[in-house]
Structure formats: structure tokens, C-alpha cells
Design an enzyme around this catalytic site. Structure first.
Site, PDB file in Angstrom:
ATOM      1  N   ARG A  60       0.837  -1.208   0.000  1.00 27.20           N
ATOM      2  CA  ARG A  60       0.000   0.000   0.000  1.00 27.20           C
ATOM      3  C   ARG A  60       0.873   1.261   0.000  1.00 27.20           C
ATOM      4  O   ARG A  60       0.578   2.245  -0.691  1.00 27.20           O
ATOM      5  CB  ARG A  60      -0.922  -0.021   1.213  1.00 27.20           C
ATOM      6  CG  ARG A  60      -1.886   1.160   1.297  1.00 27.20           C
ATOM      7  CD  ARG A  60      -2.929   0.926   2.367  1.00 27.20           C
ATOM      8  NE  ARG A  60      -3.816   2.067   2.483  1.00 27.20           N
ATOM      9  CZ  ARG A  60      -3.914   2.842   3.564  1.00 27.20           C
ATOM     10  NH1 ARG A  60      -3.191   2.587   4.644  1.00 27.20           N
ATOM     11  NH2 ARG A  60      -4.742   3.858   3.587  1.00 27.20           N
ATOM     12  N   HIS A  64       0.764   4.328  -2.768  1.00 28.23           N
ATOM     13  CA  HIS A  64       0.534   5.712  -2.367  1.00 28.23           C
ATOM     14  C   HIS A  64       1.714   6.610  -2.729  1.00 28.23           C
ATOM     15  O   HIS A  64       1.527   7.800  -2.972  1.00 28.23           O
ATOM     16  CB  HIS A  64       0.228   5.780  -0.869  1.00 28.23           C
ATOM     17  CG  HIS A  64      -1.152   5.325  -0.525  1.00 28.23           C
ATOM     18  ND1 HIS A  64      -1.900   5.891   0.488  1.00 28.23           N
ATOM     19  CD2 HIS A  64      -1.939   4.354  -1.069  1.00 28.23           C
ATOM     20  CE1 HIS A  64      -3.082   5.291   0.540  1.00 28.23           C
ATOM     21  NE2 HIS A  64      -3.120   4.351  -0.385  1.00 28.23           N
ATOM     22  N   ASN A  92      -3.108   8.789   4.360  1.00 30.57           N
ATOM     23  CA  ASN A  92      -1.866   8.079   4.689  1.00 30.57           C
ATOM     24  C   ASN A  92      -1.627   7.902   6.177  1.00 30.57           C
ATOM     25  O   ASN A  92      -0.630   7.284   6.575  1.00 30.57           O
ATOM     26  CB  ASN A  92      -0.665   8.815   4.085  1.00 30.57           C
ATOM     27  CG  ASN A  92      -0.568   8.647   2.587  1.00 30.57           C
ATOM     28  OD1 ASN A  92      -1.185   7.744   2.021  1.00 30.57           O
ATOM     29  ND2 ASN A  92       0.180   9.512   1.931  1.00 30.57           N
ATOM     30  N   HIS A 189      -5.975  -5.405  -3.040  1.00 35.69           N
ATOM     31  CA  HIS A 189      -6.907  -5.411  -1.905  1.00 35.69           C
ATOM     32  C   HIS A 189      -7.114  -6.800  -1.331  1.00 35.69           C
ATOM     33  O   HIS A 189      -7.843  -6.962  -0.357  1.00 35.69           O
ATOM     34  CB  HIS A 189      -8.263  -4.824  -2.328  1.00 35.69           C
ATOM     35  CG  HIS A 189      -8.235  -3.352  -2.572  1.00 35.69           C
ATOM     36  ND1 HIS A 189      -9.278  -2.662  -3.135  1.00 35.69           N
ATOM     37  CD2 HIS A 189      -7.264  -2.428  -2.344  1.00 35.69           C
ATOM     38  CE1 HIS A 189      -8.972  -1.382  -3.239  1.00 35.69           C
ATOM     39  NE2 HIS A 189      -7.748  -1.221  -2.766  1.00 35.69           N
TER      40      HIS A 189
END
Length: 317
Positions: A60, A64, A92, A189
Site C-alpha cells: 500500500r 501511495h 496516509n 486489496h
């Protein structure tokens, strides 16, 4: 420094692609730091053996990072004074395991000082996280530079879990990513945990007609409401992304078809013929998903980034 256990590298899909950003190459560290990938892999392996949430966190974090200013390690920078960095932007604040990248950087610096960027280390760590979770292995293009700018306000550019398919398509296309990349990368995911705040829009006051999103399976919606009983109150509550949340499999796509995924953006993948057909394809073939995911990760991680090689991932030189 010990090497990654060989058993972890067996029976994995190994992919290479010929088209790369002009600033990246497959053999960038061949002479200057040939041990770098083994060093990073061992650090990620050791951290994961102590904390099974590390792989999802690092994957993740890499997403990001790449979606803001390209893959330049800007998500790793600390806020300074009154200027908040990306890691302190609202999307975040739940990122964690930064210590793993810092540990890997220290280990690499001890062998190859001033050579390997934090952005490359994060890209390696994300790949290694997928491998450790049972997913595909791919060759990571190398030679990224670290950025000098990190602004919390720019995290509003990250795709929201509440996005519809048009919003998702726009967000990905702005970064040169296709609809197939969107569906494949959404498969990330399959790992990790989500707080109630990311899906409460679907289970409380969904719209003027429905309290709950009607695309959610009723029994699944009820279980989510039990976990998150009152909107905006259960800030630390949440649930795993899927029942096999530490294994990089294709369960996520099966759950979309069963109407049992957490985010509006997940269910949105069924709203166009192109994305729906890909969901079916990946739900029925883990191999097809793994191949597509690896290809899309190479493409995403090749988005250009920064200007320097940081000595410390938390601060510009």
C-alpha cells in the site's frame, strides 16, 4: 547479510518487459550494488516473520508513493515544522511499517553507501511483500531517484475507496494506467485490513432511499454494521480485506462477484463491460491475475519521480 531463503523464490511467475521509462533499467545496480535486492528481501522477510501485516503495509505504501509525484519515495519523508508531508495526509495516516524501509536503507548503505535510492528500496520491498504472501515475482526496473517535495495536501489526489468507475478511470489514466491496470492493481486489496472509515459510506446513510448500499449482499452488510455500528464513532474498528488477508490470491475478485467486498471502488469494477470481464477472468484464474498484476506493477512503478539519492529516507539531503 543472509540471502532470501531459496524456497520462497520457487514456483513463482517471473516476468520481464522490454518497455521501460528511459531513466530506468533492469541492471542499474549490476556493478554498483549487486547485493541490493537480496539485502532488501531479507529485511522484508525478517520483518514479516515478526508481523504478518507488513506485506500489505509495504504494498500500500508503494501505491501511495507512486500515485503522488511518481515513485520518488516522497511518502517516506517526515513533516518539518508547520509543513505536513504526505505521510501525515488523511489517506496516509494509517500507513505503517516505515521502519522496514528505514532498516533496509541502513543495511544497503552499509554495503553500498550513497548508491541506492529509497524509492527503489520501496519498490523492491513491495515486490518482496507480494512474493512472501504467495504472489508473483517480477523484475523491478531500477534507477529511480528520491524526491525533495512531500505535501500532505497532495494526498487528496489518491483514488478514494468511494470512487465510481469514471473517477477511477480518470485517476489511473492521468498516470498512464489503463482499465486493465486498474482491475489488476485493485487486486492488491486481497491483502490487509481496512478501518470502518473507508467503507462506512456503504453501511450508514448510503443515500436518500437506502441506508445501506443495495449492491452489498445483505448478510455481509449486517456483519459490517456489527463491526462499525455507528457512523464516525468506531475509528479504530474495521475488518480484513478478505478472509485470506495475508495470502496473495484471487479471492478478492470472487468476493466482488459475491457482492462481499468493502469499498465502493471494488464494486464499481462490475459497472463497465471491460472491467467486469476482467473481474470474471481473474476470479476464475489466479495465474491470469498474477500475470496481469506483475505487468501492471512494473508499469506503475516506472512512473518517473525525483532528483537525488537520499542518505536517510526520512529527510532530503
Amino acid at each position: 547479510m543472509a540471502f532470501m531463503p531459496v524456497a520462497l523464490l520457487c514456483s513463482l511467475t517471473i516476468l520481464s518487459f522490454s518497455s521501460l521509462s528511459s531513466s530506468l533499467s533492469w541492471n542499474y545496480y549490476y556493478k554498483s550494488c549487486p547485493q541490493v535486492e537480496s539485502i532488501v528481501a531479507q529485511v522484508v522477510h525478517d520483518a514479516t516473520s515478526r508481523d504478518k501485516t507488513v506485506p500489505a503495509a509495504l504494498l500500500r505504501m508503494h501505491f501511495h508513493d507512486c500515485f503522488i509525484r511518481g515513485c520518488d519515495g516522497s511518502v517516506l519523508l517526515e513533516s518539518k515544522g508547520g509543513k505536513k508531508a504526505e505521510k501525515d495526509g488523511p489517506p496516509n495516516r494509517s500507513l505503517h511499517a516505515f521502519y522496514v524501509i528505514e532498516s533496509a536503507k541502513r543495511a544497503v548503505e552499509a554495503v553500498c553507501p550513497g548508491i541506492v535510492s529509497c524509492a527503489d528500496i520501496l519498490a523492491f520491498a513491495a515486490r518482496d511483500s507480494v512474493v512472501l504472501s504467495g504472489g508473483p515475482r517480477w523484475d523491478v526496473p531500477k534507477g529511480r531517484k528520491d524526491g525533495r517535495t512531500s505535501r500532505a495536501i497532495e494526498t487528496t489526489q489518491l483514488p478514494s475507496p468511494a470512487f465510481n468507475i469514471s473517477q477511477l478511470q480518470k485517476s489511473f489514466s492521468l498516470r498512464g494506467l489503463s482499465m486493465e491496470d486498474l482491475v489488476a492493481l485493485s487486486g492488491g486489496h486481497t491483502l490487509g485490513f481496512s478501518h470502518c472509515s473507508s467503507y462506512q459510506n456503504r453501511i450508514h446513510n448510503f443515500n436518500s432511499t437506502h441506508d445501506v448500499d443495495p449492491t452489498l449482499r445483505r448478510s455481509f452488510a449486517s456483519s459490517l454494521k456489527n463491526i462499525c455500528p455507528v457512523k464516525n464513532k468506531a475509528k479504530n474498528a474495521g475488518t480484513t480485506m478478505d478472509p485470506s488477508s495475508t495470502t496473495f490470491d484471487n479471492t478478492y475478485y470472487k468476493l466482488i462477484l459475491q457482492r462481499k467486498t468493502l469499498f465502493s471502488s471494488d464494486q464499481a469494477l462490475l459497472t463497465t463491460p471491460k472491467t467486469k470481464s476482467l473481474v470474471y477472468k481473474f476470479a476464475t484464474s489466479k495465474k491470469a491475475f498474477h500475470t496481469a498484476f506483475a505487468k501492471s506493477m512494473i508499469k506503475m512503478s516506472s512512473i518517473n519521480g525525483g532528483q537525488e539519492v537520499r542518505k536517510d529516507c526520512r529527510f532530503v539531503n
